[in-house]
Design an enzyme around this catalytic site. Structure first.
Site, PDB file in Angstrom:
ATOM      1  N   GLY A 127      16.094   0.992  21.940  1.00 26.78           N
ATOM      2  CA  GLY A 127      16.214   2.154  21.047  1.00 26.78           C
ATOM      3  C   GLY A 127      14.861   2.839  20.921  1.00 26.78           C
ATOM      4  O   GLY A 127      14.004   2.751  21.819  1.00 26.78           O
ATOM      5  N   SER A 153      13.115  -5.415  18.959  1.00 22.36           N
ATOM      6  CA  SER A 153      13.272  -4.074  18.352  1.00 22.36           C
ATOM      7  C   SER A 153      14.754  -3.730  18.351  1.00 22.36           C
ATOM      8  O   SER A 153      15.200  -2.874  19.092  1.00 22.36           O
ATOM      9  CB  SER A 153      12.459  -3.047  19.132  1.00 22.36           C
ATOM     10  OG  SER A 153      12.687  -3.168  20.527  1.00 22.36           O
ATOM     11  N   LYS A 159       0.847  -1.194   0.000  1.00 22.79           N
ATOM     12  CA  LYS A 159       0.000   0.000   0.000  1.00 22.79           C
ATOM     13  C   LYS A 159       0.878   1.237   0.000  1.00 22.79           C
ATOM     14  O   LYS A 159       1.877   1.271   0.730  1.00 22.79           O
ATOM     15  CB  LYS A 159      -0.855   0.036   1.269  1.00 22.79           C
ATOM     16  CG  LYS A 159      -1.890  -1.058   1.384  1.00 22.79           C
ATOM     17  CD  LYS A 159      -2.536  -0.956   2.750  1.00 22.79           C
ATOM     18  CE  LYS A 159      -3.575  -2.031   2.938  1.00 22.79           C
ATOM     19  NZ  LYS A 159      -3.989  -2.140   4.348  1.00 22.79           N
ATOM     20  N   HIS A 173       3.749  33.363  27.177  1.00 19.74           N
ATOM     21  CA  HIS A 173       3.590  32.889  28.552  1.00 19.74           C
ATOM     22  C   HIS A 173       2.116  32.678  28.872  1.00 19.74           C
ATOM     23  O   HIS A 173       1.304  33.528  28.518  1.00 19.74           O
ATOM     24  CB  HIS A 173       4.174  33.923  29.513  1.00 19.74           C
ATOM     25  CG  HIS A 173       3.941  33.589  30.953  1.00 19.74           C
ATOM     26  ND1 HIS A 173       4.702  32.655  31.616  1.00 19.74           N
ATOM     27  CD2 HIS A 173       3.009  34.031  31.840  1.00 19.74           C
ATOM     28  CE1 HIS A 173       4.269  32.548  32.859  1.00 19.74           C
ATOM     29  NE2 HIS A 173       3.239  33.375  33.028  1.00 19.74           N
ATOM     30  N   ALA A 193      11.028   9.029   8.586  1.00 19.83           N
ATOM     31  CA  ALA A 193      10.170   9.390   7.451  1.00 19.83           C
ATOM     32  C   ALA A 193      10.536  10.777   6.911  1.00 19.83           C
ATOM     33  O   ALA A 193      10.641  10.976   5.702  1.00 19.83           O
ATOM     34  CB  ALA A 193       8.702   9.361   7.888  1.00 19.83           C
ATOM     35  N   GLY A 247      16.542  -2.845  15.581  1.00 19.86           N
ATOM     36  CA  GLY A 247      16.895  -2.148  14.350  1.00 19.86           C
ATOM     37  C   GLY A 247      16.174  -2.734  13.143  1.00 19.86           C
ATOM     38  O   GLY A 247      15.433  -3.714  13.255  1.00 19.86           O
TER      39      GLY A 247
HETATM   40  P1  NAI Z   1      17.499   1.369  17.049  1.00 16.50           P
HETATM   41  O1  NAI Z   1      18.738   1.175  16.279  1.00 16.50           O
HETATM   42  O2  NAI Z   1      17.016   2.721  17.362  1.00 16.50           O
HETATM   43  O3  NAI Z   1      17.663   0.630  18.464  1.00 16.50           O
HETATM   44  C1  NAI Z   1      17.992  -0.733  18.572  1.00 16.50           C
HETATM   45  C2  NAI Z   1      18.486  -0.978  19.970  1.00 16.50           C
HETATM   46  O4  NAI Z   1      18.640  -2.383  20.130  1.00 16.50           O
HETATM   47  C3  NAI Z   1      19.826  -0.342  20.257  1.00 16.50           C
HETATM   48  O5  NAI Z   1      19.758   0.310  21.493  1.00 16.50           O
HETATM   49  C4  NAI Z   1      20.778  -1.536  20.287  1.00 16.50           C
HETATM   50  O6  NAI Z   1      21.865  -1.344  21.158  1.00 16.50           O
HETATM   51  C5  NAI Z   1      19.867  -2.647  20.771  1.00 16.50           C
HETATM   52  N1  NAI Z   1      20.267  -3.997  20.400  1.00 16.50           N
HETATM   53  C6  NAI Z   1      20.723  -4.424  19.206  1.00 16.50           C
HETATM   54  N2  NAI Z   1      20.938  -5.771  19.238  1.00 16.50           N
HETATM   55  C7  NAI Z   1      20.581  -6.185  20.473  1.00 16.50           C
HETATM   56  C8  NAI Z   1      20.556  -7.444  21.124  1.00 16.50           C
HETATM   57  N3  NAI Z   1      20.914  -8.558  20.488  1.00 16.50           N
HETATM   58  N4  NAI Z   1      20.127  -7.500  22.398  1.00 16.50           N
HETATM   59  C9  NAI Z   1      19.745  -6.385  23.053  1.00 16.50           C
HETATM   60  N5  NAI Z   1      19.756  -5.172  22.490  1.00 16.50           N
HETATM   61  C10 NAI Z   1      20.155  -5.066  21.212  1.00 16.50           C
HETATM   62  O7  NAI Z   1      16.408   0.492  16.294  1.00 16.50           O
HETATM   63  P2  NAI Z   1      14.827   0.407  16.500  1.00 16.50           P
HETATM   64  O8  NAI Z   1      14.423   0.948  17.818  1.00 16.50           O
HETATM   65  O9  NAI Z   1      14.474  -0.998  16.173  1.00 16.50           O
HETATM   66  O10 NAI Z   1      14.298   1.358  15.380  1.00 16.50           O
HETATM   67  C11 NAI Z   1      14.620   1.113  13.998  1.00 16.50           C
HETATM   68  C12 NAI Z   1      14.717   2.391  13.232  1.00 16.50           C
HETATM   69  O11 NAI Z   1      13.466   3.013  13.166  1.00 16.50           O
HETATM   70  C13 NAI Z   1      15.685   3.338  13.881  1.00 16.50           C
HETATM   71  O12 NAI Z   1      16.664   3.668  12.955  1.00 16.50           O
HETATM   72  C14 NAI Z   1      14.889   4.527  14.276  1.00 16.50           C
HETATM   73  O13 NAI Z   1      15.514   5.704  13.850  1.00 16.50           O
HETATM   74  C15 NAI Z   1      13.582   4.376  13.498  1.00 16.50           C
HETATM   75  N6  NAI Z   1      12.481   4.753  14.369  1.00 16.50           N
HETATM   76  C16 NAI Z   1      12.351   6.039  14.761  1.00 16.50           C
HETATM   77  C17 NAI Z   1      11.319   6.397  15.589  1.00 16.50           C
HETATM   78  C18 NAI Z   1      11.192   7.790  16.005  1.00 16.50           C
HETATM   79  O14 NAI Z   1      11.985   8.605  15.593  1.00 16.50           O
HETATM   80  N7  NAI Z   1      10.201   8.118  16.824  1.00 16.50           N
HETATM   81  C19 NAI Z   1      10.352   5.440  16.089  1.00 16.50           C
HETATM   82  C20 NAI Z   1      10.618   4.130  15.649  1.00 16.50           C
HETATM   83  C21 NAI Z   1      11.635   3.831  14.817  1.00 16.50           C
END
Ligand code: NAI
Length: 458
Positions: free
Chosen positions: A171, A256, A30, A436, A307, A258
């Protein structure tokens, strides 16, 4: 020709369509992509359900008496779908209005900028934009089955929330889901491999989130490796093994850790488009791949997976195709917003990153606890931290980073983003008044204090 109709692909289509280019998008699912259907929009809708629940639960403090509130998650799910569908319909309408042709199917790039759709349709573009996005990554020992082991894709489709969950990875996605699940009543454990959650954020900001999470009962285990899990005989729960022989039994595991780029199905083997060992399509600062006339953008390239970064990259590409002035995206200064409770928002360097980059810095932190509006809305937790370059006389010069954690900071980052990208000094920004009472006064006060003349704070 655009392969992929997510934020990067559809933004290129809308921008190009508006400028009168003849545009076709090949989309296998989609238009709207991960952001609209499996990411930003649905996740924030659930976080809003959590916020409403928190507000109703805390209503008594404001003198508003309610019956004991409870959560009907299926209703939140239905509302989420309504929001998504409305935006999806709007996007389809907009694409039609801009005369964008959409082909349903998997698009593959061939030599000479040909794109083949899997129903056999063959199209040739004067330019091709690859924007096929990314998908959740998993880890060995945690096969995603959609029942016990979930990624963001499956969590966003749940009809009923788990009573307990392990979130692997602290993350952006991990913290948003941990926050939402915990606020809606699940017992949550975060298992993070690095020494702290939100490792990409300024340490003071991450600390505020960690403290709030712990106070709300989220068990945060950092510096731990997960080794696997063992489902119970009735397959209704599973025991996750981590750290030094530790374990926790839960209803669901949310992975979660990455996302990985979706480049495997693009048919790039027969082209000159280069892909790095992790699967990202290689591009230069103008999003050009190594095949002439072929660009790539969004999560498919190794830039922040956001995004709005995809939107910016799409605009950069279309402006080049139109022969207009095109300015590369400065990835070190893009805005970041994380919608857990408390929210996080930042632009520019963290204090640590600035020091590592060799800057001498002056920093100022101001908590929301002294902000009138924050007390009125009952959300005094959080702070604003501004990092500025230290001038030879010791005073604060150019603002290098603005980091916020607290109430509605995702809506407040604008001024901070502008300050960093305008390369404004603390003194320049301090001249502007803040209305304010608003939450934004905390940013104003922080900058005022940095300029040496704090009104309410020193
Ligand atoms: P992320 O890269 O932000 O975080 C992944 C976390 O998992 C890191 O802290 C890492 O150290 C940890 N990790 C990796 N392997 C691991 C393991 N085997 N055991 C335990 N911890 C482990 O990736 P995330 O949160 O999955 O998000 C993916 C992408 O989506 C990111 O690049 C993020 O920028 C984007 N995103 C952004 C959002 C926002 O800006 N609000 C919301 C959701 C996603």
């Amino acid at each position: 020709m655009i392969i992929g109709g997510g934020p990067a692909g559809y933004a290129a289509a809308l921008r190009g369509g508006l400028a009168g280019l003849s545009i076709a998008v090949v989309e296998k699912d989609k238009v709207g992509g991960t952001c609209l259907h499996r990411g930003c929009i649905p996740a924030k809708e659930f976080l809003e359900t959590a916020a409403v629940y928190r507000t109703v639960e805390g209503a008594k403090e404001f003198g508003v008496i309610t019956e004991a509130p409870s959560v009907e998650f299926a209703q939140s799910q239905a509302r989420k779908q309504k929001v998504v569908d409305q935006l999806w319909k709007g996007l389809q309408g907009l694409m039609k209005k801009r005369k964008v042709t959409t082909y349903a199917g998997v698009g593959r790039l061939g030599p000479g900028r040909t794109v083949t759709v899997d129903d056999g349709t063959e199209l040739v573009g004067r330019h091709v934009i690859l924007a096929s996005g990314s998908q959740p990554r998993s880890i060995p020992g945690f096969e995603v089955d959609g029942k016990l082991v979930l990624t963001s894709d499956e969590v966003l489709d749940l009809e009923k929330l788990p009573e307990s969950a392990v979130v692997i990875g602290g993350g952006a996605i991990g913290c948003e889901f941990a926050s939402m699940l915990s606020d809606l009543g699940s017992k949550v454990t975060i298992l993070e491999a690095l020494p702290k959650i939100l490792p990409g954020c300024d340490a003071d900001v991450a600390e505020v989130v960690a403290r709030s999470f712990k106070r709300r009962g989220i068990d945060i285990r950092t510096g731990v490796a997960v080794s696997g899990h063992e489902p119970s005989p009735d397959a209704r729960s599973t025991t996750v093994f981590f750290g030094d022989g530790e374990m926790v039994t839960v209803d669901s595991v949310v992975v979660s850790v990455g996302r990985r780029p979706c480049s495997a199905d693009l048919g790039l083997e027969g082209t000159a488009v280069a892909v790095d060992p992790r699967g990202f399509v290689t591009v230069d600062e103008y999003m050009r791949t190594s095949e002439p006339g072929v660009f790539a953008a969004g999560d498919l390239v190794d830039t922040p997976a956001l995004a709005h970064v995809g939107f910016a990259e799409a605009v950069l590409i279309i402006d080049q195709i139109l022969g207009e002035r095109a300015v590369p995206v400065d990835y070190s200064k893009v805005p970041w917003c994380i919608y857990c409770h408390p929210e996080v928002a930042f632009a520019g360097m963290s204090e640590q990153a600035a020091l590592e980059a060799g800057y001498e810095v002056v920093t100022k932190k101001d908590p929301y606890g002294g902000n009138g509006r924050a007390l009125i809305v009952g959300e005094p937790e959080g702070l604003v931290k501004v990092i500025a370059e230290k001038l030879p006389d010791g005073s604060a010069g150019r603002i290098l980073g603005v980091h916020m954690v607290g109430p509605w900071v995702t809506e407040q980052l604008g001024q901070g983003y502008l300050s960093v990208n305008w390369e404004a000094s603390a003194t320049e920004v301090a001249q502007y008044i803040q209305p304010h009472p608003t939450l934004s006064e905390t940013f104003g006060e922080t900058v005022l204090a940095l300029s040496g003349r704090g009104l309410h704070v020193g």
